[in-house]
Design an enzyme around this catalytic site. Sequence first.
Site, short mmCIF file in Angstrom:
data_model
loop_
_atom_site.label_atom_id
_atom_site.label_comp_id
_atom_site.label_asym_id
_atom_site.label_seq_id
_atom_site.Cartn_x
_atom_site.Cartn_y
_atom_site.Cartn_z
CD GLU A 101 -1.70 -2.43 1.38
OE1 GLU A 101 -2.50 -3.34 1.09
OE2 GLU A 101 -0.58 -2.65 1.90
CG HIS A 171 -11.47 -8.10 5.53
ND1 HIS A 171 -10.79 -9.00 6.31
CD2 HIS A 171 -10.84 -8.12 4.32
CE1 HIS A 171 -9.80 -9.54 5.61
NE2 HIS A 171 -9.81 -9.02 4.41
#
Length: 367
Positions: A101, A171
């Site tokens: 990321e 998540h």
Amino acid sequence: LLLILIASISRATNPPLTFTGTEIEEQVFIADTHCMNVSAGPTQKMNLFQSVTSALDNTLAGDPTAVIFGEDVAFGGVFRCTVGLRDKYGKDRVFNTPLCEQGIVGFGIGAAAAGATAIAEIQFADYIYPAFDQIVNEAAKYRYRSGNMFDCGKLTIRAPWGCVGHGSIYHSQCPEAFFTHCPGIKIVVPRGPVQAKGLLLSCIADQNPCIFFEPKILYRAAVEQVPTEAYQIPLSQAEVLQEGSDLTLVAWGTQVHVLKEVAAMAQEKLGVSCELIDLRTILPWDTETVCKSVVKTGRLLISHEAPVTGGFAAEISSTVQEECFLNLEAPISRVCGYDTPFPHIFEPFYIPDKWKCFEAVKRMINY
């Protein structure tokens, strides 16, 4: 390399699932009726992820410098938001990145600084933290530190966001408050397909780096008639979805639909008239619309999924207390997630559902 291997194994053994939006019974999508006045030609029935795809399609078609990149975006992404775009526009404009990321955002900063319209996808908002330094210390400050000689304002970072029913700690998170302490970026969260497309296109066109969080539980559950052509919805403008006289409700993303139900319950069971506001842009947020409403109603309830301590509800509460103190009829109420990691099987107890919000309404009215 070892860290990347470990992360790859972790994600391989816990693969993202296809979420239908039905796992959390209490969170119901209520389609807008008044937002259909967006004037942009013919419409098509779309869910939220399809409206995102449509916005990206419009951008790639109209801007030859636009590129989309991230983990697995070439085949469409885990939520299918980029499906078909590589085949339509080529592998040089829609392409996969390594599982890193920090590298995704760093590349996006460089591409935007060089003049490209850079659209980066972080596969889940929970995984945006490795890119925190690039976003906060580089992207947000690039224009300022160069005296406006250079900027990366053409960078937009997309990320699936929020609870989904079984996402657990990695998540389900809502990390918007971490970034609201940082001048130089804009943060946006839509509540449905029409809003998602218009706000995403505004982020892409905006000359400041933007983070666009997409409520993943609504990807398939939220369906509306969405214009097929490009259109924009102004940033930093909250929307009053329902006018009322007794209490102001403020939320963004999925929680807007929870508060829609709460407003209906309050009217039916208590005879209480609620004014509902979708903040839409978290940074810079629309203080004028919120404060104007609180001056009228005298009460404010703010709700978000993120933990209550340090959540953005605290900033809203502080500002309203400073601006509207003499108008308040009751203490400002925050109904938010608990100060714990996001749970798995206990998610129904963690989320600020309509019952928790309704109880807060009753307390405020009876204060």
